[in-house]
Design an enzyme around this catalytic site. Sequence first.
Site, PDB file in Angstrom:
ATOM      1  CG  ASP A  80      -2.199   0.820   0.959  1.00 12.09           C
ATOM      2  OD1 ASP A  80      -3.220   0.597   1.605  1.00 12.09           O
ATOM      3  OD2 ASP A  80      -2.142   1.709   0.083  1.00 12.09           O
TER       4      ASP A  80
HETATM    5  C1  GLC Z   1      -4.376   4.259  -0.236  1.00 12.22           C
HETATM    6  C2  GLC Z   1      -5.286   3.139   0.179  1.00 12.22           C
HETATM    7  C3  GLC Z   1      -5.417   2.051  -0.857  1.00 12.22           C
HETATM    8  C4  GLC Z   1      -5.258   2.621  -2.255  1.00 12.22           C
HETATM    9  C5  GLC Z   1      -3.830   3.137  -2.373  1.00 12.22           C
HETATM   10  C6  GLC Z   1      -3.568   3.761  -3.744  1.00 12.22           C
HETATM   11  O1  GLC Z   1      -3.642   4.727   0.860  1.00 12.22           O
HETATM   12  O2  GLC Z   1      -5.012   2.501   1.411  1.00 12.22           O
HETATM   13  O3  GLC Z   1      -6.696   1.439  -0.673  1.00 12.22           O
HETATM   14  O4  GLC Z   1      -5.491   1.597  -3.216  1.00 12.22           O
HETATM   15  O5  GLC Z   1      -3.531   4.090  -1.350  1.00 12.22           O
HETATM   16  O6  GLC Z   1      -4.369   4.894  -3.916  1.00 12.22           O
END
Ligand code: GLC
Length: 708
Positions: free
Chosen positions: A263
């Site tokens: 993430d």
């Molecule tokens: C965010 C979220 C995740 C998302 C990622 C990219 O922090 O936790 O769900 O897909 O970043 O945007």
Amino acid sequence: MTELQLKELLADMSLGEKIEQLIQFHGGFYGDVKLITGPGHDYTIKPDQQWRIGTVLGEAGYEHLKNLQDGFMEKQPHHIPTIFMSDVIHGYKTIFPVPLGQGAGFDPELTRELAEATAKEASAAGLHVTFSPMCDLSRDARWGRCMEGTGEDPWLNARFAEAMVLGYQGDGIEKQGNIAACVKHFAAYGAATAGRDYSGVELCERTLLEDYLPSYEAAVKAGAPLVMSAFNTINRIPCSTNKWLLRKILREQMGFDGVVISDYGAVQETVVHTSSCDKADAAAKALKAGVDIDMMSDCYLSYLEEQAEANEELCRLIDESCLRVLELKNKLGLFEHPIRGSKELEDKYFYCEEHKELSVRAARESATLLKNDGLLPLSKNSKIVVAGKLATSTNIVGSWAIFAEADKTVTFADAVKRRYPEADVEVYPCDEADEALLAACKTCDAVILCIGEEDDKTGESKSISDVSLCKAHQTLFDAVYGVNKNTLSLIYAGRPLAIPMLAEKSKAILDAWYPGTFGNIGIWELLFGDANPCGRVPMSFPYTTGQLPMSYSAFITGRPIGEWKGFVPFASNYMDVPNTALYPFGWGLSYSEFAYSPVSLSSDTLTADGKITASVTVANKGSVDGKEPVQLYIRDVKGSVIRPCRELKGLRKPMIRAGESVTVSFEITADMLRFYNEDMEFVAEPGEFQVWIGGSSLTENGAAFRLV
Ligand code: GLC
């Protein structure tokens, strides 16, 4: 390309080039933002290096992505195309109900259709991958991201997860019109301690495996080629550096052989978690744990190469990860077709009539009628007053609708003008009752109060310590109800709110969740009876926040309320509220009246490799055709470890015409009864089982059988 050609390409790449494939940056690196002040201001990026990385986050639009891809193909030494990934979790331009609303629809097949439509629009805009399904089971409404999941039940979440993957990926991720799915957030992000986003997860292994992992596994088995490692910790190790989680559970036990992406910044955050000494340590730990792509941190980019030059194992792991990324690009067909979508396809699919209809239908079938003391459906000749700022708000589509256009969203107030122009409806978009509103309420037939929370109050980093309806809306309700008892509470929310006062007083309560771009049209069709509510509670509504986390699938404890025959009733209970939910999982009303026959079993004995059939006949005794989510629950009466009071194990949602009946049957096999016994073996244990089939988790319409 063939596997051999991919391996030849890998062999021809420098170590630095391979590491660049393991990076994901967002679009800020490609606009006119100056790197030193914009994103990654503290990253050590070599000139033009952002044009050589493997994947890009959060950009979309055919023309824009075509230009970006041209830049990558020109500047990457082997002209390797990049992958465009973004969060398209309940629609791209046409926004469908948020996943929790879809969960309320109790209809995975409908969700597959929504994902299919989403993929048509997103791939038209040039996207290759979506960061969806979000498979995080949640039993805590304090957590802002419960809106992004499909609720509290392991079995149902798994059905929705696989439906989304199948909908996005269709007949192949290499095909125009489809996008690849990314399963997130691995794992158990929805069990954040105290419902606070990003906090640690403290679960026993059995609960993790039995309750939280099934939805991720279902998405992996459905063919998702990516999995995202979560921000939280499991066993007090951050998921992105958790070898047990990513290699033993995900790759060995679930058989996942695709790409793991962290993430956003999660690799670097392991330093802040205190389990990595610095970015170099975080990079090595994450690579060894099995993270292939480092999203939005420069741990891999700036701190892997030097370590790997002196470390055979790291070099081998970099080769493995880089090959997985190249294989993903190959499965996406990018070496032959690096550009997806077109202007014509954007014009064809964005907000097209078919998707608009789907948006209306999905909202109609997910809205959940929690209470109805005869107020609904409203007569079309009624004089109606609509009150509350949410009536004219476009913030009812849910967060992550990042590519949607607010001016396309049909507000509740606009929807009635579009769908029922002749209706006598006055709208007072105020959250405080004034004289004019109260005077109008005095003389109208019904008041529709639009209350709850705007969609910027839920989503990432939007956890709250109190899920009660806000004071302003409680005050507004009291004022309106004080002059007209025929008050309907129409709730917009991304979580189950604690609404005991509404449950006591409001003549009717309809939870619209966040219905999406055109969903309010469907809500009015429900209110005027041109459609029949069939949504069901996907996540328990508590009386108070103090009950959270909670689920229908609870454990009996050694001192259940009412059964403790001891000298003084020292039972597992609260002194101020019941243990149960205000509105439990699976609950929901209809304009029809469904009656269930007793459960009949083809046999009361099930053998280890046999099956029995459980059937009911469901009659629609009402005067309105309606869909009924018929739910199958099973209880393992005794186990070598404690077992839940009941678990959902089957679901059908037949349309039953007024005055007619349908017979619904479920096959029960020993496989459905498996759990992790005291030796952590995933087995079914012989013994007595109870089975119920009904219209909610409260059903007592049951029978018994033995597994021998
Ligand atoms: C965010 C979220 C995740 C998302 C990622 C990219 O922090 O936790 O769900 O897909 O970043 O945007």
